[in-house]
Design a protein around this motif. Sequence first.
Motif, PDB file in Angstrom:
ATOM      1  N   TYR A 221      52.656  24.550  44.370  1.00 38.39           N
ATOM      2  CA  TYR A 221      53.138  23.380  44.175  1.00 38.39           C
ATOM      3  C   TYR A 221      52.983  23.128  42.570  1.00 38.39           C
ATOM      4  CZ  TYR A 221      52.655  23.489  49.017  1.00 38.39           C
ATOM      5  OH  TYR A 221      52.749  23.997  50.389  1.00 38.39           O
ATOM      6  N   LYS A 386      46.887  15.783  50.292  1.00 33.61           N
ATOM      7  CA  LYS A 386      48.041  16.629  51.182  1.00 33.61           C
ATOM      8  C   LYS A 386      48.260  18.142  50.754  1.00 33.61           C
ATOM      9  CE  LYS A 386      49.916  11.964  52.673  1.00 33.61           C
ATOM     10  NZ  LYS A 386      50.850  10.842  52.267  1.00 33.61           N
ATOM     11  N   VAL A 390      47.388  21.520  52.495  1.00 37.16           N
ATOM     12  CA  VAL A 390      48.388  22.413  53.016  1.00 37.16           C
ATOM     13  C   VAL A 390      48.356  23.865  52.156  1.00 37.16           C
ATOM     14  CG1 VAL A 390      51.064  22.921  52.946  1.00 37.16           C
ATOM     15  CG2 VAL A 390      50.052  20.558  53.317  1.00 37.16           C
ATOM     16  N   CYS A 395      46.284  21.981  56.777  1.00 35.24           N
ATOM     17  CA  CYS A 395      47.315  20.974  57.101  1.00 35.24           C
ATOM     18  C   CYS A 395      48.698  21.754  57.331  1.00 35.24           C
ATOM     19  CB  CYS A 395      47.394  19.935  56.324  1.00 35.24           C
ATOM     20  SG  CYS A 395      46.219  18.527  56.799  1.00 35.24           S
ATOM     21  N   LYS A 396      49.475  20.983  58.162  1.00 34.49           N
ATOM     22  CA  LYS A 396      51.024  21.623  58.231  1.00 34.49           C
ATOM     23  C   LYS A 396      51.528  21.299  57.150  1.00 34.49           C
ATOM     24  CE  LYS A 396      51.141  21.642  63.315  1.00 34.49           C
ATOM     25  NZ  LYS A 396      51.529  21.104  64.442  1.00 34.49           N
ATOM     26  N   PRO A 397      52.537  22.052  56.672  1.00 36.07           N
ATOM     27  CA  PRO A 397      53.330  21.360  55.480  1.00 36.07           C
ATOM     28  C   PRO A 397      54.145  20.261  55.666  1.00 36.07           C
ATOM     29  CG  PRO A 397      53.772  24.143  55.695  1.00 36.07           C
ATOM     30  CD  PRO A 397      52.716  23.593  56.926  1.00 36.07           C
ATOM     31  N   SER A 398      54.548  20.081  56.938  1.00 35.82           N
ATOM     32  CA  SER A 398      55.159  18.890  57.267  1.00 35.82           C
ATOM     33  C   SER A 398      54.669  17.327  56.769  1.00 35.82           C
ATOM     34  CB  SER A 398      55.669  18.801  58.646  1.00 35.82           C
ATOM     35  OG  SER A 398      54.544  18.535  59.302  1.00 35.82           O
ATOM     36  N   LEU A 400      53.519  16.774  53.991  1.00 37.37           N
ATOM     37  CA  LEU A 400      54.074  16.633  52.464  1.00 37.37           C
ATOM     38  C   LEU A 400      55.342  15.536  52.338  1.00 37.37           C
ATOM     39  CD1 LEU A 400      53.681  20.218  51.230  1.00 37.37           C
ATOM     40  CD2 LEU A 400      52.168  18.270  50.782  1.00 37.37           C
ATOM     41  N   CYS A 679      49.272  16.968  62.546  1.00 35.76           N
ATOM     42  CA  CYS A 679      49.106  17.253  61.135  1.00 35.76           C
ATOM     43  C   CYS A 679      48.241  18.321  60.764  1.00 35.76           C
ATOM     44  CB  CYS A 679      48.493  16.167  60.606  1.00 35.76           C
ATOM     45  SG  CYS A 679      47.040  15.169  61.293  1.00 35.76           S
TER      46      CYS A 679
END
Length: 686
Positions: A221, A386, A390, A395-398, A400, A679
């Motif tokens: 990222y 977040k 991730v 956590c799930k990427p969604s 973000l 999440c």
Amino acid sequence: ARETSESNIDVLIIGAGPAGLMAAASLAHLKVPFRIVDRRRTKIFTGQADGLQCRSLEIFDSLGFADRVWKEANHMIEICMWNPGPDGVIRRSDRIPDTIVGLSRFQQIVLHQGRIERFFLDNIDKYTEKKWGGVERGTLPESLEIGMTGEYPVKVVLRGLSDEEVEVKQVIVSGEKSVGNIGSDGLFRSNLGDAAEDEEEELIRQSKKRGGESEIVNTKYVIGCDGARSWTRRALGFELQGEATDFIWGVMDIIPITDFPDIRMRCAIHSANDGSLMVIPRENRLVRLYIQLKEVTPDASGRADRSKITPALIFGAAQKILRPYKIDYEYCDWWTAYQIGQRVGTSFSDDTNRVFLAGDAVHTHSPKAGQGMNVSMQDSYNLAWKVGLVAKGICKPSILSSYQSERRRVAKDLIEFDHKFARLFSGRPASDVMDAEGVSMEEFKDAFLKGNLFASGLSVNYGPSNLVVKPGNPAEQGDGSTRSSLLEGTPHNLTEEEFAKKQALASGLPVGMRFNSFKVLNQACARPWHLQERLKLDGRFRIVLFAGNILAPEQKQRVQTFCDKLDAPTSFLRRATPKDDKIDSVVEILTIHSAKRTETELLRDFPEILHPFDAHNGWDYNKVFVDDVSYHEGFGDAHTNYGVNKERGCVVAVRPDQYVGWIGELEDFEQLTNYFEGCLLLRDQA
Ligand code: FAD
């Protein structure tokens, strides 16, 4: 030319102003590997932003350095309004508290950006696992490519600048000589003048020519915190939308010599015909003056002639506005001027959620409401955990996608607020009720009072997403537009009616807003704590269990049943926790009960999952609290303040950044599971 090296890192932060440093500090607290680069050779030492809102202080406390800021800063207690009387002479017309009483355990304070940057650097150093090499200065990105595959799909080429090249930049942008001993000139970083958009390209060209160093960084990222002229924003092809206004303001940090009686108060002064002035009392005897410059106006192209602006011109304007009072100075610390422009970024992240923008890179506005540094830091505070969770696979990427939906709305609100505030501040006071073009001083006071809530940072209320369970369309962007990727992973279909019922269980904890703080006592040792002090930023979600009257048998059974479900081998809590980690490593449970402290026993009355045991450290004594009277610090009355029933309690899911995500009954275990399934990446226990 030297050979180009190549390396991998989880997160690359571009820009080490307040937004970039907040991102870095948050990642350090989460133990996520990051690098942070900045084109500047040094941090800021004087000037620029100085106002710190309540929310920023709460955030600093979650990182562990609010106390340093609180001690060193000047505290803003009262605002005085000065307006022309019938004779045209300015007089004090009103006093209001600077921060709305009871809003937070902190009040608004001022301390210059350089000190804040210092505290961040120390904090990052303290929390970085391996020795931190510090901000990589004199370094800027040369190219950015977002790939679709691999663990580190974003490729950034970084280029090192020589000392001369960093220096050259300042001359290019400033275009004028220093102002001698009258204080640092902040004009070269101001938005006035016509700094070339392609200044970075020029620096890179020079560096290439002399065979300067470059490096390929592959990263998961990128967080672009590179300020109003953001290179990252341009690399993504995004724009800032909005306009410049005709209002030009000068800023001076001086030690004043004056007979004006309210020089140590925050003042808003409207003169009859000479413009407006804002007084911000500062640390170390300094006072900041924000001065409207009526003598400098933008030309047809909308640009003001920067060469006309000098400290003498700015100060002359202040002297006129303050008449009949006299003001002078021997010492000026810093000065600048700016043209108010209100702009918001078209997008805060690329479509794949790999590259994000935060801070001035996505919103610019007037500095008078003291919002710039605050909102910028709050952007990256919202984002960094977040990205960090991730990157760590927790956590799930969604999740973000919620960055853009949450923070773009805040930015738009900020611009709207600033628009109104700047007009009221820069306008001429109305001479009477018939003076339609003038600004009514009643309206100004009203806007100031309302603005105070907004300016505290505590009115932020995040919309629905997989992190905030409330009715509404999670794809809505706050300006009528929608972004369909935001719908991913938002399984919560809650009607307004159902939601109202759940919200009523804790009416003082609105879902989507930050968890307000009241004092509770540690059950084991009776020490009072502000509950928010227990919500440190370490990447953990929290379940705050209001356990009600734990001594009533029926309630005790409800709590037991809830805890049995949590403790079950297939519970979301077990599935969220990596195999060999402690049970509180991803989601921590904090309990507050309402029985009498002295009649309650931690080990006897509370299931083990609420104060987990470990072979090295014994029981955890820091997770169960009681809403009872303390010996020395009064009664927090938390249940009343949170609007929670003392007998029956309720359950609240809190995000790592202290925002309330979900509220339910102790029996709503399935919905609580849904929240975390939405999440967190849960381990498959099959
Ligand atoms: P910045 O603080 O601008 O930080 C951006 C960082 O990125 C800088 O360190 C910069 O060197 C670095 N950078 C830029 N481009 C690159 C690149 N290509 N590669 C690597 N690094 C890069 N706010 C107030 O509240 N009151 C004020 O009086 C006030 N006065 C201001 C005066 C000036 C001259 C300026 C510039 C700003 C002022 N502000 C003021 C605004 C306030 O400073 C900002 O809102 C706040 O600093 C925003 O933080 P940020 O981290 O987003 O951006």
